[in-house]
Design a protein around this motif. Structure first.
Motif, short mmCIF file in Angstrom:
data_model
loop_
_atom_site.label_atom_id
_atom_site.label_comp_id
_atom_site.label_asym_id
_atom_site.label_seq_id
_atom_site.Cartn_x
_atom_site.Cartn_y
_atom_site.Cartn_z
N SER A 252 -3.00 0.87 4.94
CA SER A 252 -1.79 1.48 4.47
C SER A 252 -1.05 0.37 3.98
CB SER A 252 -0.94 2.23 5.69
OG SER A 252 -0.44 1.30 6.55
N GLN A 255 -1.89 -0.20 0.15
CA GLN A 255 -1.65 0.87 -0.70
C GLN A 255 -0.08 1.21 -0.80
OE1 GLN A 255 -3.85 3.57 -2.05
NE2 GLN A 255 -5.75 1.93 -1.95
N ASN A 257 3.16 3.72 -0.73
CA ASN A 257 3.47 5.22 -0.40
C ASN A 257 2.35 5.58 0.70
OD1 ASN A 257 5.60 5.67 -1.89
ND2 ASN A 257 4.21 6.02 -3.70
N LEU A 258 1.90 4.75 1.62
CA LEU A 258 1.00 5.33 2.55
C LEU A 258 1.53 5.17 4.03
CD1 LEU A 258 -2.67 4.76 2.07
CD2 LEU A 258 -1.45 6.84 1.99
N SER A 259 1.89 5.85 4.82
CA SER A 259 2.80 5.62 5.86
C SER A 259 1.52 5.13 6.90
CB SER A 259 3.47 6.77 6.54
OG SER A 259 3.07 7.90 5.98
N VAL A 263 -2.46 7.30 8.45
CA VAL A 263 -3.77 6.60 8.22
C VAL A 263 -4.59 6.27 9.30
CG1 VAL A 263 -4.68 4.46 6.83
CG2 VAL A 263 -2.72 5.69 5.86
N ILE B 104 -0.39 12.44 3.57
CA ILE B 104 -0.89 11.55 2.62
C ILE B 104 -0.97 11.89 1.24
CG2 ILE B 104 -2.94 9.84 1.88
CD1 ILE B 104 -3.18 9.48 4.89
N LYS B 108 1.19 10.45 -1.66
CA LYS B 108 0.58 9.68 -3.10
C LYS B 108 1.23 10.49 -4.08
CE LYS B 108 -2.11 6.67 -3.06
NZ LYS B 108 -1.50 5.46 -2.85
#
Lengths: 374, 386
Positions: A252, A255, A257-259, A263, B104, B108
Motif C-alpha cells: 500500500s 502505490q 490511493n491504496l489504504s 491490502v 481497492i 484506484k
C-alpha cells in the motif's frame, strides 16, 4: 515508490518504520489470539466485537472530549465487552441462535455508533475530525506511542497466554473434562474472550471495524492447514499475521490511493488461499493428487487381478499370453502394464505378457490382506 | 410534514418490510450471518456495475451486485465443503476479502467514480428524495421508492406463491425432499431474494444497516411467537415502527437516519428481550428460580416419603439432613404447606393424602425416566407455584 525502495526506506524513514512495526505487531497478536477464536468456533465473534466497539469510541469522545487513542480504545474495549456479554446472554437465556445474536449485536451497535458519530459531526466544536478513521482504519495515523501501546499489550497477552497455556489448551479441546478436573472454566473462558476483544480493539485504528475480523481469522485459518499442534499453529499464525502486516504495508505504501487495511486483508487472503491449496496434509492440491494416485493404484490392482484369473487357468503360471486378450477388460493401458512390469509382477515380451511368481503371489494375497500396520 | 419527509418515511417503511420478510427465514434457518456477509461482499459488484451503468439505481447494477451476493454464498459453501475450516470461519474469510477488493477498486478509480465506501456502507436516506424518476419530463417520485417498491412486490409475490415450500424446507429439509420440494432450490431462491434486497436497500440505508433491518425485527418477533405467519407480521410491524420512529429521532438529533433506525431496532429488541412474556430474560430468570425451588420441593417430599419414623421428619432435623440453609428450607416448607402437600403437627412434618399421591407419581416418573411428565402434573396439584 516501488517495493524495493520501500524496503530500503523502511529502516531509515520514521513514518514507514512506525507503520510497518505497528502492522507487524498487530498481525502477530491477532494471529496468535485468532487461533483460539478459530478453534473455539468463535470466528465471527471478532466481527461482532469490532463493530460493537464503534459506539464505545464515539461515547468516549463525547464524554471526555479527548482524541488520544488510549482513551478512545478504552471506550471501544468497554463497549466491545458489553457486546460480547450481551451476545452470550442472548444465546444462553433465549432460544435465539448464536448467528442471530452475533448479527443482531453487530448491526445494532454499529448503527448506534453511526448515530453517535453523525451526531458528533454536527456538534459545534470542530475537534471531532479523525473519528471516522476507526471505520476503515488508517495505518498512516499510527504514532510511536500507539505502537508502544501495541507492543505492551502484545507482551501482556503473550505472558498471560504462556501462564495459562495448559488451561487454554485443555479448555479448547475438552471443556467438560476441564470442568471435572476442577478448573474454573468460566474464568478461563472469560480470560480468552477478553484477550480476543483486546486484540480486536487494538487493531481498530489500523484496519478499522469493518475488516478487523479478517485479520483475526485469516492467519489462523492459514496456519491451521499446516499443523495439528496448537503451539505450532499459534506460532505459525503469528508469523503469517506479521508477514501480512509487513507486505500489506509495503504494497500500500508503494502505490497511490491504496489504504493499508484492505491490502493487509488481501495479503492475508493470499496466505489462506495458498495454504488451502498447497498444504501438504490437508491442502486441496495434494488431496487431489492422493485421490488420483489411489484411483490408479486401484486400476492397477484390478488389472493384476484379471491377469491372475487368466493365469490361474494354466498349470504354468508364467505361461505367456497375448496382450490382446486383455482387450475385453477396460482397466488397462500401456502405462499400467509398464507399471506392473516395473513392480516385477509381470514380464512383458513383445506382444505377450506373463505373470511372474511374485505377481501371482501378490494377486493371491490381495483379498486376504492383513492390516498394514501389523 | 413536508413532501420529502413523507417520501423518506415511505422509503424507510418499504425497505423495512422488504428486509423483514427474508430476514424471518434467515433467522429461522440459522443463516442470519449470511446477510452480513452478502451486505459486505456486494461492494465489488456494485463498483463494477457502477463502472458499466454509471447509475446507482440501474436494474443492471442491482442484478450484477446481487449476483456477487449469490457468488459469496456459493464460495462460502464451497470452502465449507472442503472441510478445511468450520462454517463460520468460511463466512469470516470470504466477505472481508471481497469487501477489500471493492474498497481497492473504488480507491484506484477515485477520480472517475462518484461513489465512496462510506456511502455504500452507511447510505444516506436523507438524499433519497433528490434522485427522481423522470419519465417524459414528468416527476414520478424518488427512484429508490420505485426500486424498493418493485423489490418488495417481487418478495411478497414469491412469499405468497412459495409460502408452503419455504415453510417445509425451513423446518424439515428431509421431509421436503420426500415431498418433492427441493431444499436446494428454495435455499438459492432465498439467497437470491436476500441479495437483491440488500443491494436495493444499501443505497437507502447502507449495507450494514440492512443487516439490522433483516435480523433485528425477526429476532424480536421470534421471542414473542412460534407461529411463522405471526412472526412475519410481527417482524414487519417492528421494522416499520422502528423505521418511522427512527426517522423522527434522527430528525430531533440531526444525525444519521439509518443509524437512528438501527438504534431504535436495538431498543425495541432490548425491551422485548427483557420483558417478553415467555422468552424474555426476566421471565426466564423467574422461571429458573421457580424451577429451582420446585425441584427442592420434590426432593423434600421424596425424603418425607422415605422416612416413616418421626425423628427423621422433625423440622429441625430436616434442615440438618438435607443441608439447606434456613431461608430455603423455610420457603420450601411454606410452599409445601400452602399447596396442602404436607401438614405439621408438633414440629413433625408428614405428607397429606394429596402429598402422598403427588410424591408417588413423581417417583414413578423419575424411575421410568419420564421426568418431563412432572411439569404438566404440577398444574394439577399446585395451587401456588414456587
Amino acid at each position: 515508490m516501488n517495493i524495493q525502495e520501500y524496503f530500503e526506506l523502511v529502516w531509515t524513514d520514521y513514518t514507514l518504520r512506525t507503520i510497518t512495526l505497528g502492522t507487524a505487531v498487530l498481525g502477530a497478536i491477532c494471529g496468535m489470539l485468532g487461533s483460539f477464536a478459530v478453534l473455539r468456533k468463535q470466528s465471527l465473534l471478532g466481527d461482532a466485537i469490532s463493530h460493537a466497539a464503534l459506539p464505545g469510541i464515539a461515547l468516549a469522545f463525547l464524554i471526555t472530549g479527548a482524541k488520544d487513542s488510549g482513551t478512545l480504545l478504552l471506550g471501544a474495549l468497554v463497549s466491545g465487552v458489553i457486546g460480547t456479554f450481551w451476545i452470550r446472554g442472548i444465546t444462553t437465556k433465549t432460544h435465539l441462535k448464536s448467528d442471530t445474536a452475533l448479527g443482531l449485536i453487530l448491526s445494532i451497535f454499529f448503527g448506534f455508533g453511526m448515530l453517535l458519530l453523525t451526531f458528533i459531526q454536527k456538534q459545534p466544536n470542530a475537534n471531532q475530525a479523525g473519528l471516522d478513521k476507526y471505520l476503515f482504519g488508517q495505518a498512516a495515523t499510527l504514532m510511536e506511542s500507539d505502537v508502544r501501546l501495541m507492543i505492551i499489550v502484545t507482551g501482556i497477552s503473550l505472558f498471560v497466554m504462556v501462564l495459562f497455556w495448559k488451561e487454554f489448551k485443555i479448555l479448547l479441546f475438552d471443556a467438560d473434562y476441564t470442568k471435572t478436573l476442577g478448573f474454573n472454566t468460566k474464568f478461563i473462558d472469560v480470560l480468552i474472550t477478553f484477550l480476543i476483544v483486546l486484540a480486536i480493539v487494538l487493531g481498530l485504528q489500523t484496519v478499522g471495524v469493518v475488516l478487523m475480523s479478517a485479520i483475526l481469522l485469516a492467519p489462523a485459518a492459514a496456519a491451521r492447514q499446516w499443523t495439528n499442534n496448537l503451539g505450532t499453529m499459534v506460532l505459525l499464525a503469528a508469523v503469517f499475521g506479521a508477514l501480512s502486516g509487513v507486505f500489506g504495508t509495503a504494497i500500500s505504501a508503494s502505490q497511490n490511493n491504496l489504504s493499508t487495511g484492505p491490502v493487509i486483508v488481501l495479503v492475508a487472503g493470499v496466505f489462506v488461499l495458498f495454504s488451502f491449496i498447497f498444504s501438504h496434509k490437508r491442502g486441496l492440491l495434494f488431496r487431489e493428487i492422493r485421490f488420483r494416485k489411489n484411483r490408479t493404484d486401484l486400476k492397477l490392482m484390478k488389472t493384476l487381478q484379471f491377469m491372475y484369473g487368466i493365469a490361474q487357468e494354466h498349470e504354468n503360471i508364467s505361461h505367456p499370453h497375448a496382450i490382446r486378450i486383455l482387450n475385453n477388460f477396460y482397466g488397462f493401458t500401456k502405462g499400467s502394464l509398464k507399471k506392473l512390469e516395473n513392480e516385477g509382477w509381470i514380464a512383458i515380451d513383445g506382444q505377450q505378457w506373463a505373470m511372474t511368481p511374485k505377481g501371482y503371489k501378490q494377486a493371491q494375497e490381495m483379498y486376504n490382506q492383513k492390516p498394514i500396520n501389523e | 410534514m413536508s413532501n420529502p419527509q413523507i417520501e423518506i418515511q415511505l422509503i424507510a417503511a418499504i425497505v423495512a418490510i422488504a428486509c423483514a420478510i427474508p430476514g424471518v427465514f434467515l433467522v429461522l434457518r440459522k443463516m442470519a450471518l449470511i446477510s452480513d456477509a452478502i451486505s459486505h461482499s456486494i461492494l465489488p459488484g456494485i463498483v463494477i456495475g457502477f463502472f458499466i451503468t454509471q447509475d446507482l439505481n440501474s436494474p443492471l447494477l442491482i442484478l450484477l451486485a446481487a449476483l456477487t451476493g449469490v457468488i459469496t454464498v456459493v464460495m462460502v459453501e464451497f470452502i465449507q465443503k472442503t472441510g478445511l475450516v468450520k462454517e463460520d470461519t468460511a463466512i469470516g474469510l470470504v466477505f472481508p476479502v471481497l469487501f477489500s477488493i471493492g474498497v481497492i477498486l473504488i480507491a484506484k478509480n477515485a477520480n472517475d467514480v462518484h461513489l465512496d465506501v462510506d456511502a455504500v456502507l452507511l447510505g444516506e436516506l436523507a438524499f433519497a428524495p433528490f434522485d427522481r424518476l423522470m419519465v417524459g419530463g414528468a416527476d414520478w417520485g424518488p427512484k429508490s421508492l420505485w426500486v424498493m417498491g418493485s423489490i418488495l412486490f417481487i418478495t411478497i409475490s414469491l412469499l405468497i406463491l412459495f409460502f408452503k415450500e419455504l415453510k417445509v424446507t425451513t423446518f424439515d429439509a428431509g421431509l421436503s425432499s420426500v415431498l418433492g420440494i427441493s431444499p436446494v432450490v428454495m435455499h438459492y431462491g432465498l439467497m437470491s431474494v436476500s441479495s437483491v434486497t440488500v443491494v436495493g436497500a444499501f443505497d437507502a440505508v447502507g449495507a450494514i444497516l440492512v443487516v439490522a433491518l433483516m435480523i433485528a425485527p425477526a429476532a424480536t418477533a421470534y421471542l414473542l411467537t412460534e407461529d411463522l405467519k405471526k412472526m412475519i407480521w410481527l417482524s414487519i410491524l417492528f421494522g416499520v415502527f422502528s423505521a418511522i420512529s427512527g426517522y423522527w429521532v434522527a430528525n430531533i438529533l440531526d444525525a444519521s437516519i439509518s443509524g437512528s433506525i438501527a438504534t431504535t431496532l436495538g431498543v425495541v429488541f432490548l425491551l422485548v428481550y427483557l420483558f417478553a412474556p415467555k422468552k424474555g430474560l426476566i421471565s426466564v430468570l423467574y422461571r429458573q428460580k421457580q424451577q429451582r425451588i420446585e425441584v427442592s420441593l420434590i426432593t423434600f417430599l421424596l425424603h418425607l416419603n422415605r422416612h416413616e419414623e418421626e425423628s427423621e421428619r422433625h423440622i429441625n432435623h430436616l434442615q440438618e439432613h438435607i443441608n439447606w440453609r434456613a431461608v430455603r428450607a423455610r420457603s420450601v416448607l411454606d410452599l409445601a404447606e400452602k399447596n396442602n402437600l404436607v401438614e405439621i403437627e408438633n414440629q413433625v412434618v408428614s405428607l397429606t393424602e394429596k402429598g402422598l399421591a403427588f410424591t408417588e407419581k413423581s417417583l414413578e416418573y423419575i424411575i421410568n425416566n419420564k421426568d418431563e411428565k412432572i411439569e404438566p402434573m404440577k398444574e394439577d396439584f399446585f395451587l401456588f407455584r414456587g
